[in-house]
Design a protein around this motif. Structure first.
Motif, PDB file in Angstrom:
ATOM      1  N   PRO A 101       0.842  -1.156  -0.056  1.00 34.87           N
ATOM      2  CA  PRO A 101      -0.112   0.065   0.147  1.00 34.87           C
ATOM      3  C   PRO A 101       0.730   1.197  -0.041  1.00 34.87           C
ATOM      4  N   SER A 102       0.387   2.318  -0.344  1.00 40.76           N
ATOM      5  CA  SER A 102       1.013   3.542  -0.537  1.00 40.76           C
ATOM      6  C   SER A 102       1.478   4.111   0.724  1.00 40.76           C
ATOM      7  N   GLY A 103       2.598   4.565   0.787  1.00 43.24           N
ATOM      8  CA  GLY A 103       3.474   4.914   2.117  1.00 43.24           C
ATOM      9  C   GLY A 103       4.170   3.801   2.770  1.00 43.24           C
ATOM     10  N   LEU A 104       4.141   2.698   2.242  1.00 35.70           N
ATOM     11  CA  LEU A 104       4.862   1.669   2.681  1.00 35.70           C
ATOM     12  C   LEU A 104       5.835   1.023   1.964  1.00 35.70           C
ATOM     13  N   GLU A 105       6.786   0.544   2.609  1.00 30.60           N
ATOM     14  CA  GLU A 105       7.781  -0.448   1.911  1.00 30.60           C
ATOM     15  C   GLU A 105       8.062  -1.900   2.626  1.00 30.60           C
ATOM     16  N   VAL A 106       8.290  -2.941   1.882  1.00 32.68           N
ATOM     17  CA  VAL A 106       8.893  -4.133   2.422  1.00 32.68           C
ATOM     18  C   VAL A 106      10.038  -4.063   3.370  1.00 32.68           C
ATOM     19  N   ALA A 107      10.022  -4.326   4.877  1.00 33.35           N
ATOM     20  CA  ALA A 107      11.251  -4.460   5.400  1.00 33.35           C
ATOM     21  C   ALA A 107      11.513  -5.799   5.584  1.00 33.35           C
ATOM     22  N   GLY A 108      12.489  -6.232   4.833  1.00 41.47           N
ATOM     23  CA  GLY A 108      13.262  -7.601   5.094  1.00 41.47           C
ATOM     24  C   GLY A 108      12.599  -8.496   4.047  1.00 41.47           C
ATOM     25  N   ASN A 109      12.496  -9.827   4.493  1.00 37.49           N
ATOM     26  CA  ASN A 109      11.850 -10.743   3.547  1.00 37.49           C
ATOM     27  C   ASN A 109      10.266 -10.617   3.393  1.00 37.49           C
ATOM     28  N   ILE A 110       9.780 -11.524   2.390  1.00 40.38           N
ATOM     29  CA  ILE A 110       8.520 -12.045   2.394  1.00 40.38           C
ATOM     30  C   ILE A 110       8.526 -13.361   2.707  1.00 40.38           C
ATOM     31  N   GLU A 111       7.552 -13.733   3.552  1.00 39.12           N
ATOM     32  CA  GLU A 111       7.293 -15.144   3.812  1.00 39.12           C
ATOM     33  C   GLU A 111       6.049 -15.816   3.206  1.00 39.12           C
ATOM     34  N   ARG A 112       6.329 -17.040   2.766  1.00 40.59           N
ATOM     35  CA  ARG A 112       5.133 -17.743   1.884  1.00 40.59           C
ATOM     36  C   ARG A 112       4.744 -18.737   2.972  1.00 40.59           C
ATOM     37  N   ILE A 113       3.356 -18.931   3.291  1.00 40.88           N
ATOM     38  CA  ILE A 113       2.941 -20.002   4.320  1.00 40.88           C
ATOM     39  C   ILE A 113       1.871 -20.810   3.491  1.00 40.88           C
ATOM     40  N   GLN A 114       2.150 -22.074   3.232  1.00 41.36           N
ATOM     41  CA  GLN A 114       1.577 -22.976   2.660  1.00 41.36           C
ATOM     42  C   GLN A 114       0.767 -24.020   3.723  1.00 41.36           C
ATOM     43  N   ALA A 115      -0.429 -24.371   3.450  1.00 42.31           N
ATOM     44  CA  ALA A 115      -1.008 -25.494   4.247  1.00 42.31           C
ATOM     45  C   ALA A 115      -1.381 -26.370   3.044  1.00 42.31           C
ATOM     46  N   ILE A 116      -1.068 -27.801   3.114  1.00 49.43           N
ATOM     47  CA  ILE A 116      -1.109 -28.617   2.068  1.00 49.43           C
ATOM     48  C   ILE A 116      -1.670 -29.912   2.666  1.00 49.43           C
ATOM     49  N   ALA A 117      -3.023 -30.412   2.121  1.00 51.52           N
ATOM     50  CA  ALA A 117      -3.582 -31.541   2.574  1.00 51.52           C
ATOM     51  C   ALA A 117      -2.829 -32.834   1.943  1.00 51.52           C
ATOM     52  N   GLN A 118      -2.831 -33.701   2.982  1.00 51.63           N
ATOM     53  CA  GLN A 118      -2.105 -34.945   2.445  1.00 51.63           C
ATOM     54  C   GLN A 118      -3.164 -36.018   2.799  1.00 51.63           C
ATOM     55  N   PRO A 119      -3.186 -36.993   1.622  1.00 55.82           N
ATOM     56  CA  PRO A 119      -2.431 -37.319   0.432  1.00 55.82           C
ATOM     57  C   PRO A 119      -2.852 -36.553  -0.697  1.00 55.82           C
ATOM     58  N   SER A 120      -3.807 -35.705  -0.632  1.00 61.45           N
ATOM     59  CA  SER A 120      -4.255 -35.222  -1.975  1.00 61.45           C
ATOM     60  C   SER A 120      -3.490 -34.161  -2.632  1.00 61.45           C
ATOM     61  N   GLY A 121      -2.737 -33.527  -1.779  1.00 61.97           N
ATOM     62  CA  GLY A 121      -1.866 -32.390  -2.067  1.00 61.97           C
ATOM     63  C   GLY A 121      -2.691 -30.923  -2.590  1.00 61.97           C
ATOM     64  N   ASN A 122      -3.858 -30.943  -2.009  1.00 64.44           N
ATOM     65  CA  ASN A 122      -4.611 -29.738  -2.289  1.00 64.44           C
ATOM     66  C   ASN A 122      -4.155 -28.551  -1.233  1.00 64.44           C
TER      67      ASN A 122
END
Length: 266
Positions: free
Chosen positions: A138-159
């Protein structure tokens, strides 16, 4: 010289001179500390911290893509995977962190809506450079550091499961300000990495951590206002401190000369 300066046996010297000299020396020491902290903080922000912020500074931030002046000492951040058990068709509660503790997430029981055949859910935490996600904060902000990706993957379907209900508590560590000053930090969330939204954030500048409630899996980052004009402000502050040190040094030298003159007359 020090012994002569603080010897008040001559009544003409009086206690005023001694007290004045002590104040001058104490002020010099304090100003020297401030000047040292400012100069050191310009080179490494983590060392320029108030005395009451804690016994130790937070560990050095780990960048995926570090700034050039921090590249030589940088250690790459570490992602990780964990497993949430499923019982009676509901996910268990769980708390998960990356090995370097730069990202932590806490899920409540049954926070994930899972397909009928799900036996477990894999939680994957992956640090990314901001350039890896083509989205603007958003306007007036910049990312400080890394971006983190969070995934939740159902097993065994992989959805991939996209919603946390109730929301998950997330905590991100962010790097110290490049100016050595404290600024307000905000968590940003994006389900796909295309559009960012603000998350109500609790910001701990002492621990360099931002926390909030995450509505689902996706991308999360810490953002702050861009630095502007801070370098010139820092050097102006240093110049003022140096000028004050020189003034106090002049007063101290004048006191020493006065003491010597009075002793010579006695």
């Amino acid at each position: 010289m020090a012994a002569a300066l603080f010897d008040a046996s001559d009544p003409r010297l009086g206690r005023v001179t001694v007290r004045r000299s002590a104040v001058v020396i104490g002020s010099l020491v304090a100003l020297a500390y401030v000047a040292t902290a400012l100069i050191a903080g310009h080179r490494e922000p983590n060392v320029a911290r108030p005395l009451l912020d804690g016994l130790t500074a937070p560990p050095a931030y780990r960048w995926v893509d570090p700034p050039p002046d921090l590249a030589s000492g940088n250690k790459q951040p570490v992602g990780g995977t964990s497993t949430i058990a499923v019982a009676k068709k509901k996910t268990a509660a769980g708390a998960f962190s990356t090995p370097d503790a730069q990202l932590s997430i806490v899920l409540e029981p049954a926070a994930l809506k899972i397909p009928p055949d799900t036996t477990s859910v894999q939680i994957a935490l992956t640090p990314l450079a901001p350039a890896a996600v083509q989205a603007n904060p958003p306007s007036g902000l910049e990312v400080a550091g890394n971006i983190e990706r969070i995934q939740a993957i159902a097993q065994p379907s992989g959805n991939e499961l996209t919603t946390f209900d109730p929301p998950a508590r997330v905590v991100l560590v962010y790097p110290a300000s490049s100016t050595g000053t404290h600024v307000s930090h905000t968590l940003l969330f994006s389900p796909s990495g295309q559009t960012w939204t603000r998350i109500k954030t609790s910001d701990s500048t002492v621990q360099q951590q931002a926390s909030g409630l995450l509505p689902g899996a996706g991308y999360v980052a810490v953002a702050a206002p861009p630095a502007s004009g801070s370098s010139s402000t820092r050097w102006i502050t240093i110049a003022i401190v140096v000028a004050a040190v020189l003034l106090l040094a002049t007063l101290l030298i004048a006191d020493i000369r006065r003491v010597r003159r009075l002793r010579a007359e006695s």
